[in-house]
Write a protein that holds these residues in place. Structure first.
Motif, mmCIF file in Angstrom:
data_model
loop_
_atom_site.group_PDB
_atom_site.id
_atom_site.type_symbol
_atom_site.label_atom_id
_atom_site.label_comp_id
_atom_site.label_asym_id
_atom_site.label_seq_id
_atom_site.Cartn_x
_atom_site.Cartn_y
_atom_site.Cartn_z
ATOM 1 N N UNK A 41 73.060 24.962 86.868
ATOM 2 C CA UNK A 41 73.518 24.422 88.142
ATOM 3 C C UNK A 41 75.046 24.450 88.193
ATOM 4 N N UNK A 42 75.556 24.669 89.382
ATOM 5 C CA UNK A 42 76.991 24.592 89.618
ATOM 6 C C UNK A 42 77.189 23.841 90.917
ATOM 7 N N UNK A 43 78.001 22.804 90.876
ATOM 8 C CA UNK A 43 78.361 22.067 92.081
ATOM 9 C C UNK A 43 79.527 22.774 92.745
ATOM 10 N N UNK A 44 79.371 23.048 94.033
ATOM 11 C CA UNK A 44 80.420 23.722 94.786
ATOM 12 C C UNK A 44 80.745 22.894 96.019
ATOM 13 N N UNK A 45 81.874 23.157 96.618
ATOM 14 C CA UNK A 45 82.203 22.427 97.840
ATOM 15 C C UNK A 45 81.297 22.892 98.950
ATOM 16 N N UNK A 46 80.962 22.009 99.822
ATOM 17 C CA UNK A 46 80.082 22.387 100.926
ATOM 18 C C UNK A 46 79.456 21.176 101.537
ATOM 19 N N UNK A 47 78.310 21.359 102.129
ATOM 20 C CA UNK A 47 77.603 20.260 102.796
ATOM 21 C C UNK A 47 77.240 19.185 101.794
ATOM 22 N N UNK A 48 77.418 17.967 102.186
ATOM 23 C CA UNK A 48 77.071 16.827 101.332
ATOM 24 C C UNK A 48 75.963 16.028 101.954
ATOM 25 N N UNK A 65 76.147 23.219 98.514
ATOM 26 C CA UNK A 65 76.524 22.048 97.727
ATOM 27 C C UNK A 65 76.243 22.308 96.253
ATOM 28 N N UNK A 66 75.098 22.936 95.998
ATOM 29 C CA UNK A 66 74.690 23.287 94.637
ATOM 30 C C UNK A 66 74.192 24.727 94.621
ATOM 31 N N UNK A 67 74.462 25.425 93.523
ATOM 32 C CA UNK A 67 73.862 26.731 93.276
ATOM 33 C C UNK A 67 73.023 26.595 92.019
ATOM 34 N N UNK A 68 71.776 27.016 92.123
ATOM 35 C CA UNK A 68 70.815 26.902 91.033
ATOM 36 C C UNK A 68 70.462 28.299 90.528
ATOM 37 N N UNK A 82 69.078 20.192 101.115
ATOM 38 C CA UNK A 82 70.268 20.196 101.958
ATOM 39 C C UNK A 82 71.428 20.773 101.158
ATOM 40 N N UNK A 83 71.794 22.007 101.464
ATOM 41 C CA UNK A 83 72.953 22.619 100.831
ATOM 42 C C UNK A 83 72.728 23.142 99.423
ATOM 43 N N UNK A 84 71.486 23.312 99.017
ATOM 44 C CA UNK A 84 71.188 23.879 97.703
ATOM 45 C C UNK A 84 70.747 25.331 97.893
ATOM 46 N N UNK A 85 71.295 26.199 97.058
ATOM 47 C CA UNK A 85 70.987 27.629 97.117
ATOM 48 C C UNK A 85 70.550 28.094 95.740
ATOM 49 N N UNK A 86 69.634 29.062 95.730
ATOM 50 C CA UNK A 86 69.182 29.683 94.491
ATOM 51 C C UNK A 86 69.752 31.080 94.379
ATOM 52 N N UNK A 87 70.229 31.426 93.189
ATOM 53 C CA UNK A 87 70.503 32.821 92.863
ATOM 54 C C UNK A 87 69.161 33.335 92.346
ATOM 55 N N UNK A 88 68.536 34.229 93.111
ATOM 56 C CA UNK A 88 67.191 34.675 92.768
ATOM 57 C C UNK A 88 67.177 35.848 91.796
ATOM 58 N N UNK A 89 68.019 36.850 92.034
ATOM 59 C CA UNK A 89 68.011 38.047 91.195
ATOM 60 C C UNK A 89 69.422 38.581 91.059
ATOM 61 N N UNK A 90 69.724 39.074 89.889
ATOM 62 C CA UNK A 90 70.960 39.807 89.662
ATOM 63 C C UNK A 90 70.712 40.795 88.533
ATOM 64 N N UNK A 91 71.186 42.012 88.712
ATOM 65 C CA UNK A 91 71.059 43.027 87.666
ATOM 66 C C UNK A 91 72.242 43.982 87.782
#
Length: 166
Positions: free
Chosen positions: A159-166, A115-118, A79-88
């Motif tokens: 991990x970074x906690x961000x504002x959003x769904x709780x 809520x979280x970015x992983x 619930x509200x967790x997102x992954x950064x999958x790729x960056x280049x």
């Protein structure tokens, strides 16, 4: 140009960008050969006709040329967790603010949703600058899984906690 700040133009990516995405991802020089097809598979899904529920990808142009990309999406079964999958980012422009602009745009788009970015990355020495980059942008190393990718190649989870769904 490394270290000189530039003003990138951020934009949606399309299937027409695939060749340049592959070029940039290979040029970074830290991804293994078996990782490149996985990055391209995720990119293909992000830009497929009709849109993707799983991935969002954006790119950064400088002087009309694609020089960086980022791809993220919701983490399944959370619930509200997102992954950064790729960056280049094109090695010629690393340190010029491209990566920061891409991460900030991802975070802006996830505001009020995430809520979280992983971010999962490797603990290899050649990734030290990558880990420092994420830490400098407020991500903290929350876990290390020894030998995850290969013997002596740990996984480091940021991990970074961000504002959003709780």
């Amino acid at each position: 140009m490394s270290g000189t700040l530039v003003s990138p133009r951020l934009r949606h990516l399309s299937a027409a960008d695939r060749g340049r995405i592959e070029d940039i991802t290979r040029a970074v020089g830290v991804f293994r050969d078996d990782e490149i097809p996985v990055a391209l598979e995720v990119f293909d899904e992000a830009v497929r006709e009709g849109g993707s529920q799983s991935y969002t990808a954006i790119g950064s142009d400088v002087d009309g040329r694609l020089v960086g990309w980022i791809c993220w999406g919701p983490t399944p079964c959370t619930l509200g967790t997102y992954d950064l999958y790729w960056m280049a980012v094109d090695p010629a422009l690393q340190g010029a603010g491209i990566g920061t602009a891409l991460v900030l745009e991802m975070e802006r788009r996830l505001a009020g949703v995430a809520r979280l970015i992983i971010i999962e990355t490797t603990g290899r020495p050649d990734y030290a600058a990558t880990r420092a980059f994420y830490q400098a942008r407020g991500y903290r190393a929350a876990a290390t899984i020894p030998d995850f990718y290969a013997p002596s190649d740990d996984q480091v989870v940021f991990v970074k906690t961000v504002s959003g769904k709780r």
